[in-house]
Design an enzyme around this catalytic site. Sequence first.
Site, PDB file in Angstrom:
ATOM      1  N   TYR A  37       0.807  -1.223   0.000  1.00  0.00           N
ATOM      2  CA  TYR A  37       0.000   0.000   0.000  1.00  0.00           C
ATOM      3  C   TYR A  37       0.839   1.271   0.000  1.00  0.00           C
ATOM      4  O   TYR A  37       0.295   2.376  -0.053  1.00  0.00           O
ATOM      5  CB  TYR A  37      -0.905   0.017   1.240  1.00  0.00           C
ATOM      6  CG  TYR A  37      -1.792  -1.187   1.356  1.00  0.00           C
ATOM      7  CD1 TYR A  37      -2.940  -1.310   0.585  1.00  0.00           C
ATOM      8  CD2 TYR A  37      -1.479  -2.226   2.233  1.00  0.00           C
ATOM      9  CE1 TYR A  37      -3.758  -2.423   0.686  1.00  0.00           C
ATOM     10  CE2 TYR A  37      -2.289  -3.344   2.343  1.00  0.00           C
ATOM     11  CZ  TYR A  37      -3.424  -3.441   1.568  1.00  0.00           C
ATOM     12  OH  TYR A  37      -4.225  -4.543   1.667  1.00  0.00           O
ATOM     13  N   HIS A  42      -4.530   6.132  -1.139  1.00  0.00           N
ATOM     14  CA  HIS A  42      -5.030   6.086   0.236  1.00  0.00           C
ATOM     15  C   HIS A  42      -3.931   6.396   1.246  1.00  0.00           C
ATOM     16  O   HIS A  42      -4.227   6.625   2.424  1.00  0.00           O
ATOM     17  CB  HIS A  42      -5.621   4.698   0.500  1.00  0.00           C
ATOM     18  CG  HIS A  42      -6.905   4.705   1.271  1.00  0.00           C
ATOM     19  ND1 HIS A  42      -7.714   5.811   1.422  1.00  0.00           N
ATOM     20  CD2 HIS A  42      -7.532   3.702   1.957  1.00  0.00           C
ATOM     21  CE1 HIS A  42      -8.777   5.503   2.151  1.00  0.00           C
ATOM     22  NE2 HIS A  42      -8.681   4.237   2.491  1.00  0.00           N
ATOM     23  N   PHE A  86      -4.455  -1.206  10.262  1.00  0.00           N
ATOM     24  CA  PHE A  86      -4.931  -0.779   8.956  1.00  0.00           C
ATOM     25  C   PHE A  86      -5.824   0.455   9.118  1.00  0.00           C
ATOM     26  O   PHE A  86      -6.283   0.791  10.209  1.00  0.00           O
ATOM     27  CB  PHE A  86      -5.653  -1.918   8.247  1.00  0.00           C
ATOM     28  CG  PHE A  86      -4.708  -2.920   7.651  1.00  0.00           C
ATOM     29  CD1 PHE A  86      -4.118  -2.686   6.416  1.00  0.00           C
ATOM     30  CD2 PHE A  86      -4.365  -4.080   8.340  1.00  0.00           C
ATOM     31  CE1 PHE A  86      -3.221  -3.588   5.866  1.00  0.00           C
ATOM     32  CE2 PHE A  86      -3.469  -4.986   7.801  1.00  0.00           C
ATOM     33  CZ  PHE A  86      -2.894  -4.743   6.563  1.00  0.00           C
ATOM     34  N   ASN A  88      -8.806   1.346   8.648  1.00  0.00           N
ATOM     35  CA  ASN A  88     -10.136   1.308   9.263  1.00  0.00           C
ATOM     36  C   ASN A  88     -10.108   1.294  10.786  1.00  0.00           C
ATOM     37  O   ASN A  88     -11.146   1.455  11.429  1.00  0.00           O
ATOM     38  CB  ASN A  88     -10.922   0.088   8.766  1.00  0.00           C
ATOM     39  CG  ASN A  88     -11.254   0.184   7.294  1.00  0.00           C
ATOM     40  OD1 ASN A  88     -10.843   1.115   6.608  1.00  0.00           O
ATOM     41  ND2 ASN A  88     -11.999  -0.786   6.792  1.00  0.00           N
ATOM     42  N   ASN A 134     -13.143   5.774   6.267  1.00  0.00           N
ATOM     43  CA  ASN A 134     -13.140   4.862   7.408  1.00  0.00           C
ATOM     44  C   ASN A 134     -12.043   5.165   8.422  1.00  0.00           C
ATOM     45  O   ASN A 134     -12.204   4.882   9.611  1.00  0.00           O
ATOM     46  CB  ASN A 134     -13.033   3.420   6.924  1.00  0.00           C
ATOM     47  CG  ASN A 134     -14.300   2.933   6.260  1.00  0.00           C
ATOM     48  OD1 ASN A 134     -15.401   3.323   6.650  1.00  0.00           O
ATOM     49  ND2 ASN A 134     -14.170   2.090   5.244  1.00  0.00           N
TER      50      ASN A 134
END
EC number: 3.1.1.29
Length: 204
Positions: A37, A42, A86, A88, A134
């Site tokens: 990632y 993001h 993560f 969220n 989130n």
Amino acid sequence: MTSVSFLSKIQALFAPKPELPAAKWLVVGLGNPGAKYESTRHNVGYMCQDMLIDAHQQQPLTPATGYKALTTQLAPGVLAVRSTTFMNHSGQGVAPIAAALGIPAERIIVIHDELDLPAGKVRLKKGGNENGHNGLKSLTEELGTRDYLRVRIGISRPPAGMAVPDYVLEPVDHDQPGIELAAEAVDLLLAQGLSAAQNAIHSR
């Protein structure tokens, strides 16, 4: 709503943790951990935070023992914090540190990606809706308030036919203008406050 959730206060009180550096401000970069990632839309919050650490010539982020977070001192009285969870569950890494240091939401700066802004644009605000993000939802839940400061880095909406989860996990360049402008915005927030920072950044 209180500035830090009851659960986070209890965790901060009873969990065995070493001392954290004294701080009056937290600067939080949102993103997902791991090489998969690292360069995605993001993760522009991580990228901006890394740029700030480099610009201030500070030590790299290191694990904060007893917390789900990495930290480093960004400047005197300013602690950079990155959750090791993560996206969220970002609040689980940030809220206990805020509780342990007694830092109210008004002095927590959160850097994150924003679908509802054109790519490269940066906007600042205090509180407000999470707009489906989130990471922000988790922070709001764990802090017990929406009243933290936000540095919103525009990534635009996905093209027609592309799902948002796929879009935000596509790679972007680390040197795109929005990231550098967001780093400047953080410095302005710390030095001059929200109104002055908005006046300087929103015209660009």
